[in-house]
Write an enzyme that holds these catalytic residues in place. Structure first.
Site, PDB file in Angstrom:
ATOM      1  N   ASP A  20     -11.550  -6.758  26.708  1.00 37.10           N
ATOM      2  CA  ASP A  20     -10.262  -6.189  26.332  1.00 37.10           C
ATOM      3  C   ASP A  20     -10.509  -4.891  25.577  1.00 37.10           C
ATOM      4  OD1 ASP A  20      -7.846  -5.420  25.246  1.00 37.10           O
ATOM      5  OD2 ASP A  20      -7.238  -7.441  24.646  1.00 37.10           O
ATOM      6  N   HIS A 135       0.230  -5.884  10.326  1.00 29.62           N
ATOM      7  CA  HIS A 135       1.144  -5.947  11.482  1.00 29.62           C
ATOM      8  C   HIS A 135       1.732  -7.340  11.667  1.00 29.62           C
ATOM      9  CE1 HIS A 135       0.007  -1.939  12.608  1.00 29.62           C
ATOM     10  NE2 HIS A 135      -1.255  -2.269  12.787  1.00 29.62           N
ATOM     11  N   ASP A 172      -3.300   2.755   5.945  1.00 30.09           N
ATOM     12  CA  ASP A 172      -3.792   2.556   7.310  1.00 30.09           C
ATOM     13  C   ASP A 172      -3.048   3.543   8.216  1.00 30.09           C
ATOM     14  OD1 ASP A 172      -5.131   0.063   9.094  1.00 30.09           O
ATOM     15  OD2 ASP A 172      -3.509   1.126  10.120  1.00 30.09           O
ATOM     16  N   ASP A 265      -8.700   3.643   9.270  1.00 28.22           N
ATOM     17  CA  ASP A 265      -8.539   4.317  10.562  1.00 28.22           C
ATOM     18  C   ASP A 265      -7.782   5.632  10.381  1.00 28.22           C
ATOM     19  OD1 ASP A 265      -6.233   2.932   9.884  1.00 28.22           O
ATOM     20  OD2 ASP A 265      -6.268   1.620  11.648  1.00 28.22           O
ATOM     21  N   TYR A 305     -12.216   1.782  12.287  1.00 25.69           N
ATOM     22  CA  TYR A 305     -12.990   1.370  13.463  1.00 25.69           C
ATOM     23  C   TYR A 305     -14.185   2.254  13.769  1.00 25.69           C
ATOM     24  CZ  TYR A 305      -8.760  -1.267  13.522  1.00 25.69           C
ATOM     25  OH  TYR A 305      -7.737  -2.086  13.123  1.00 25.69           O
TER      26      TYR A 305
HETATM   27  C1  X5A Z   1      -4.905  -3.223  11.617  1.00 26.54           C
HETATM   28  C2  X5A Z   1      -4.944  -2.214  12.717  1.00 26.54           C
HETATM   29  C3  X5A Z   1      -4.384  -1.631  14.980  1.00 26.54           C
HETATM   30  C4  X5A Z   1      -3.898  -2.183  16.277  1.00 26.54           C
HETATM   31  C5  X5A Z   1      -3.984  -1.133  17.368  1.00 26.54           C
HETATM   32  C6  X5A Z   1      -3.536  -1.643  18.717  1.00 26.54           C
HETATM   33  N1  X5A Z   1      -4.394  -2.566  13.894  1.00 26.54           N
HETATM   34  N2  X5A Z   1      -3.615  -0.626  19.707  1.00 26.54           N
HETATM   35  O1  X5A Z   1      -5.476  -1.131  12.524  1.00 26.54           O
HETATM   36 ZN    ZN Z   2      -4.641   0.524  11.623  1.00 27.95          ZN
END
Ligand code: X5A
Ligand code: ZN
Length: 681
Positions: A20, A135, A172, A265, A305
């Site tokens: 994925d 989220h 974030d 991020d 990330y």
């Molecule tokens: C916690 C966070 C990101 C989700 C991205 C989905 N979630 N495309 O950074």
């Molecule tokens: Zn994020």
């Protein structure tokens, strides 16, 4: 008083079990990279290490429905295919047999951190967790998030520690819509989020992520969204967002606790965010938050990330939590036009609910930024060839930054205090050095010669200590200091300190003089010094390097002066040394002097020399020493609105300064005195 680091290695157990491309970035190495970074720099060892516990189901129930918790409990026994099928029912989510355990540890870590801070075991801390949480919603997983750790922590802080006001800062790069939904109508939780939005063309593509979503019912004005409509936002944009949006509201809200949804991020190199903020920016953001809520800041990891960028940014945040000075911000301190448009929109949308945003000459409201032309979202492919090239460049920039940081280690002494006479009533925090040494007599005499006020023995002795301290600041032995001078010699000492600073290695020197202190007459506007006087005489010939502002009479006016004038000037100027001088009858209350000094640690990498009158109370010396040492300033007391005269004085000043000092801007080009017309097709 200490920084907690909450962690449990079991949180590396959950991982993606099938292909994925969207979810694969949320991997166990995120945690190990962050932790190794902290260990390598000796930061982990300086923290109070706490082993995360699992949250109880009752604690999960503070936010989530019993059915949803039961569903997650059930995932522990599922096979890979069933897990994949269930994951498919949510947007950007994967489950693993250990997900339930990890997510409960993540929540437990956040709760333990709140407990440690609220019981006074530590001042602040970071919970290094995964999966992330912001989220996730009452009955839904979303965007890699399973349980909303920060939302549960906010409810827990209210319930278990009796708090009435909690601030959540979500830096974030994604909108924490889960957190927004949970607190939408709740005025006890102020939720601030900035996020990549691109006029709704970026995930999660929600109308309610825009600036005009401000909460509902009782909660109107307690949801604050700052959408970024372009990628590439950097240090100047993030700092402007804090100075011109978050902090004015946060001071007015007066939180008892600050929770940070600390996603990285939003940092340079991240494939999701594609922003440009460098790791040290997160030290500055953290420092800014530490002047709230008596320094009670609990950060919980969300996204991030790019492993190297994540690890460096986490280190910067922890350094700031530990009270170390933040390295100066790199790059031009000029916010992007698009960022200023966003800032203007959110200020306009929030103005009805916040005194601190009223009276600011209600800028015209921009047209809504949701005009998603030609409909469909077109997410950028994260690892396309262009991005890969950019990421390679970024990595080079990051490692050179790392080198730079190793070459500029934190000075051995963080704070030194040089008094003219010993004072038994003065209590200094441990680690603050009492400096007795003085510059050499020849050097002292040479600098003092032109000044009659420095002819007296007492003044000369004080000057010797100032010069010695200044040298230690400039050669990197000491980070910040306080020096006392006898009253008639303050102006002369300041004059010498400025000249000496500039000739002994400072490239740019900012002087913030409070009270009746005149700018030394033969200082020139050569770009190397910026003189800012608060509460003195009006300048006869003001310029972009010579700014005078009256001292406002209310807390609101004072905050506005600091956030909308002093700090934007200071960050735009990018000094390498800051002098703060409290002149005779300066008129600042101790908490005001402490806040000003604490915030002025930011712009010059913590190099601050405070000059104060030798008659200052031991309370003032003590509180200044503590904030320079990294402790939180005391509260200013209840918020009172700025007077119209103070607001006007500030507005008149800012106008002519904006073209030179770009961090003063709060509106996009098109928003300044121009009403935009929308022509609909
Ligand atoms: C916690 C966070 C990101 C989700 C991205 C989905 N979630 N495309 O950074
Ligand atoms: Zn994020």
């Amino acid at each position: 008083m200490g920084t907690a680091l909450v962690y449990h290695e079991d949180m590396t157990a959950a991982r993606l079990l099938w292909e994925d491309p969207e979810c694969e970035i949320e991997c166990p190495q995120r945690l190990t990279a962050a932790l190794e970074g902290l260990q390598q720099r000796g930061l982990e060892q300086r923290c109070l290490r706490l082993v995360a516990r699992e949250a109880s189901e009752a604690e999960l129930g503070l936010v989530h429905s019993p059915e949803y918790v039961a569903l997650l409990r059930g995932t522990q026994a599922l096979g890979t295919q069933e897990l994949q099928a269930l994951s498919g029912q949510y947007d950007a989510v994967y489950f693993h047999p250990r997900t339930f355990h990890c997510a409960r540890l993540a929540v437990g870590a956040a709760l333990q951190l709140v407990d440690a801070v609220m019981t006074g075991a530590v001042r602040n801390g970071l919970a290094l967790v995964r999966p992330p949480g912001h989220h996730s919603q009452r009955a839904a997983a979303n965007g890699f998030c399973v349980f909303n750790s920060v939302a549960i922590a906010a409810r827990h802080a209210k319930q278990k520690h009796g708090l009435h006001r909690v601030l959540i800062v979500d830096w974030d790069v994604h909108h924490g819509q889960g957190t927004q939904y949970i607190f939408e109508d709740d005025p006890s939780v102020l939720y601030f989020s900035w996020h990549r939005y691109e006029h709704r063309r970026f995930w999660p593509y929600l109308r309610e992520s825009d600036a005009d979503a401000v909460g509902q019912g009782q909660g109107l004005g307690f949801t604050v969204n700052l959408p970024w409509n372009q990628v590439g936002m950097g240090n100047a944009d993030y700092m402007a967002a804090f100075l011109h949006v978050l902090l004015p509201l946060a001071f007015e809200f007066d939180p008892e606790l600050v929770l940070v949804s600390a996603g990285f991020d939003s940092a340079i190199g991240d494939p999701e965010g594609q922003m440009q903020a460098t790791p040290e920016c997160f030290a500055h953001l953290t420092q800014l938050l530490q002047v709230l809520a008596d320094g009670r800041v609990c950060a919980v990891l969300e996204g991030g990330y790019h492993l190297e960028s994540l690890s460096q940014s986490v280190c910067m945040m922890v350094q700031a939590l530990l009270g170390d000075p933040a390295p100066p911000l790199s790059g031009p301190m000029v916010p992007h036009g698009s960022a200023l448009e966003s800032i203007q929109s959110v200020r306009a949308a929030q103005a009805p609910y916040w005194m601190s945003l009223q009276q600011q000459g209600a800028a015209p409201v921009l047209s809504p930024s949701t005009c998603s032309p030609e409909g469909k979202p077109s997410p950028l492919l994260p690892w396309g060839p262009e991005f890969k090239a950019a990421a390679t460049q970024t990595m080079a920039a990051l490692s050179s930054l790392l080198d730079k940081l190793c070459l500029n280690p934190t000075p051995p002494v963080r704070t030194a205090v040089a008094l003219t006479a010993p004072d038994a009533a003065l209590v200094l925090p441990p680690g603050v050095l009492c400096q007795e040494r003085s510059a050499l007599p020849e050097e002292m005499q040479a600098w003092a010669r032109p000044h009659k006020a420095l002819a007296q023995d007492k003044a000369l002795t004080a000057l010797g200590k100032v010069l010695y301290l200044l040298d230690r600041l400039l050669d990197g032995q000491v980070s910040s200091g306080i020096a006392a001078t006898p009253a008639p010699a303050t102006a002369a000492t300041l004059d010498v300190a400025i000249r000496c600073g500039l000739s002994h290695g400072a490239q740019r020197l900012l002087c913030v003089a409070v009270g009746q202190l005149d700018r030394p007459p033969d200082l020139t506007d050569d770009g190397r010094n910026l003189w800012l006087n608060i509460g003195g005489k009006e300048a006869a010939a003001p310029s972009t390097f010579h700014v005078c502002v009256p001292l406002p009479g209310t807390t609101g006016g004072f905050l506005n002066c600091v956030l909308a004038l002093v700090l934007p000037l200071a960050y735009s100027f990018q000094p390498d040394l800051v002098l703060v001088a409290l002149g005779p009858a300066h008129g600042l209350r101790d908490p005001q002097a402490a806040l000003l000094t604490a915030l002025l640690r930011g712009p010059a990498g913590g190099r601050v020399l405070a000059l104060i009158d030798e008659e200052s109370t031991p309370q003032l010396v003590g509180v200044l020493a503590r904030v320079l040492h990294g402790e939180a300033p005391p509260s200013l007391g209840p918020f009172s609105m700025a007077s119209p005269e103070d607001m006007q004085a500030l507005m008149r000043l800012r106008g002519p300064l904006e073209p030179q000092w770009k961090m003063l801007q709060v509106a996009g080009e098109a928003g300044v005195g121009v009403v935009r017309l929308r022509v609909s097709a």
